[in-house]
Design an enzyme around this catalytic site. Sequence first.
Site, mmCIF file in Angstrom:
data_model
loop_
_atom_site.group_PDB
_atom_site.id
_atom_site.type_symbol
_atom_site.label_atom_id
_atom_site.label_comp_id
_atom_site.label_asym_id
_atom_site.label_seq_id
_atom_site.Cartn_x
_atom_site.Cartn_y
_atom_site.Cartn_z
ATOM 1 N N HIS A 1 -2.876 1.723 6.731
ATOM 2 C CA HIS A 1 -3.184 2.485 5.636
ATOM 3 C C HIS A 1 -3.257 1.428 4.460
ATOM 4 C CE1 HIS A 1 1.137 1.672 6.144
ATOM 5 N NE2 HIS A 1 1.205 2.077 4.676
ATOM 6 N N HIS B 1 -1.449 0.548 1.864
ATOM 7 C CA HIS B 1 -0.366 -0.024 1.275
ATOM 8 C C HIS B 1 -0.517 -1.571 1.284
ATOM 9 C CE1 HIS B 1 2.289 3.624 0.727
ATOM 10 N NE2 HIS B 1 1.762 3.374 -0.176
ATOM 11 N N ASP C 1 1.489 -4.058 1.659
ATOM 12 C CA ASP C 1 2.463 -4.715 2.854
ATOM 13 C C ASP C 1 1.810 -4.310 4.205
ATOM 14 O OD1 ASP C 1 3.092 -1.879 2.546
ATOM 15 O OD2 ASP C 1 5.244 -2.114 3.297
ATOM 16 N N HIS C 2 0.762 -3.504 4.274
ATOM 17 C CA HIS C 2 0.076 -3.424 5.549
ATOM 18 C C HIS C 2 -1.565 -3.880 5.635
ATOM 19 C CE1 HIS C 2 3.030 -0.652 7.610
ATOM 20 N NE2 HIS C 2 3.392 -0.789 6.331
ATOM 21 N N HIS D 1 2.238 10.323 5.107
ATOM 22 C CA HIS D 1 2.608 8.947 4.726
ATOM 23 C C HIS D 1 1.640 8.902 3.282
ATOM 24 C CE1 HIS D 1 4.367 5.334 3.535
ATOM 25 N NE2 HIS D 1 3.276 4.703 3.625
ATOM 26 N N ASP E 1 3.053 3.161 9.064
ATOM 27 C CA ASP E 1 4.123 4.065 8.224
ATOM 28 C C ASP E 1 3.701 5.463 8.357
ATOM 29 O OD1 ASP E 1 5.089 1.751 7.260
ATOM 30 O OD2 ASP E 1 4.489 1.925 5.325
ATOM 31 N N GLU F 1 7.616 2.080 12.982
ATOM 32 C CA GLU F 1 8.292 1.370 11.856
ATOM 33 C C GLU F 1 9.718 2.108 11.771
ATOM 34 O OE1 GLU F 1 8.776 3.147 8.167
ATOM 35 O OE2 GLU F 1 7.307 4.901 8.384
ATOM 36 N N HIS G 1 9.200 -3.230 11.068
ATOM 37 C CA HIS G 1 9.339 -2.767 9.634
ATOM 38 C C HIS G 1 10.531 -2.041 9.411
ATOM 39 C CE1 HIS G 1 7.448 -0.600 6.047
ATOM 40 N NE2 HIS G 1 6.685 -1.702 6.218
HETATM 41 ZN ZN LIG Z 1 2.971 2.367 3.452
#
Ligand SMILES: [Zn+2]
Length: 632
Positions: free
Chosen positions: A64, A66, A68-69, A190, A211, A236, A447
């Site tokens: 996705h 975000h 951090d991904h 999410h 996530d 996660e 995660h």
């Molecule tokens: Zn996320």
Amino acid sequence: MQVCLGAGQDVGRSCILVSIAGKNVMLDCGMHMGFSDDRRFPDFSYITRSGRLTDFLDCVIISHFHLDHCGALPYFSEMVGYDGPIYMTQPTQAICPILLEDYRKIAVDKKVVEITKHIHDNRALRYVELLPLSGTVQEPQSTSNAFTPPLTHWLLSPCILIPSACETPGTSPLMLVDDELEIKAYYAGHVLGAAMFQIKVGSESVVYTGDYNMTPDRHLGAAWIDKCRPNLLITESTYATTIRDSKRCRERDFLKKVHETVERGGKVLIPVFALGRAQELCILLETFWERMDLKAPIYFSTGLTEKANHYYKLFIPWTNQKIRKTFVQRNMFEFKHVKAFDRAFADSPGPMVVFATPGMLHAGQSLQIFRKWAGNEKNMVIMPGYCVQGTVGHKILSGQRKLEMEGRQVLEVKMQVEYMSFSAHADAKGIMQLVGQAEPENVLLVHGEAKKMEFLKQKIEQEFRVSCYMPANGETVTLPTSPSIPVGISLGLLKRELAQGLLPDSKKPRLLHGTLIMKDSNFRLVSSEQALKELGLAEHQLRFTCRVHLHDTRKEQETAVRVYSHLKSVLKDHCVQHLPDGSVTVESILIQAAAHSEDPGTKVLLVSWTYQDEELGSYLTSLLKKGLPQAS
Ligand SMILES: [Zn+2]
């Protein structure tokens, strides 16, 4: 086997390398928001050691948008040099560059600024060549579209997931990366466009969740997966130990806090990610303001509102059923009470509510506003999501009230600090639910924080009786699998087997002899004759020859005649022949008589046979060794 490059016992910079049946897949390519040194990116040296990355990796999958991904993607392609396929869903592909662009504006460290500059550098666009997939060639993206500056080589998956909205679980059809590697996406809740992925090679498979959220919220549906029984489920575990109170309680609590603050003339700051929770909370406040007829202004910072709404409208099928229904009657994302924020508003007197990015108060507008409002105890900051270590958000949530800002300036926090878990991650109950749904053979936690993972690991092992792993960054977990390999059997071989009177019985496994051939990754068991024919090979004959000495003073030809008549009389059931060249055959066995080089009174019989006739050959040899009957 699999390796964690990032997000091992940690939240941030998700990046997991999975090797499955000879294929190498990288799951997510995230950055860590809590660091500004080398630790902000995953340690790619683990794979760069194996040579050219594009050759080593079969593909990269992004769960996705975000950061951090997906935040390390520009670094990974521009600096590390990866230019192979990258898979992601359509909303992710559209929204991820906006977040990166947004991040570039606030990034303080030079490296990130330098790398992300390449996003808009036309030279970088030379990588954009979308690969054919499932027989269709994707048209390259128009570079004039301001919302989609392609990073490099964005490979659009052709699937649009059917969103779950609880009643219609959503999955994509299987996509083939190559002849052997298959990918399937599942709806993850999410954020808009988030997906969980099943990666399959032959009979081996891995599911990666990214996530996910197991409970539907105001704008998205719940994550859903079928009973796909993977060898490994990588999940996660951000909220590994939290069982959140009911959604409604949390919402009521949130509204009460905002309302009270506004009533007493205070300002409410809600740091958010540009897309995701922000939209959900906007919907919540909008409805509340309408109902209570409130007048205090609600603002949404920067021009992101427009972009965000643009994408929600574009990808409305990804939202939940209620939103889809409402959208037909009235656009739920066009707010009456929520207005665009201007920098100058922060200094205006009186109450107000401001949604500002970024969500962890680590830079940008949310941090600027925070610094302005922090000194007044009438104000309130509500952190609606998780904050990584090192960020201002994390510091104030862990109770720090004196913050050292740049230039040794100390900021005293007098405003109220609240945390409301609106973050759309699965809680412990949700994670257990997903494990129960997918029925994996093994579970691997990423995660999350080590201590919390440990708790969840024990719970999973107890309840599901499967092994659970929680590797640290750089650690490798190897899982033995017992792949079942289907083998086709040729009709000829089956017929031969049936001719022996043995009927196939599915309950009784039995041995079947034949030659195994592999063609186009398919295995077939055939008779050796057929294998030779199909492969255009001639059978190699191996003959054994044995020497038998006979006392006989006559000529060799006469010895041969004597051998012939003796064998003919003894071996009534066999075909014994005397050939014109003087040799004698018994079935495939050949017997020749020769003179002895030194002794004229001795003849040598050369008896030769193939390995198939070993039995008859050795019988004949022993028979001849006994000597011939005296000539009459
Ligand atoms: Zn996320």
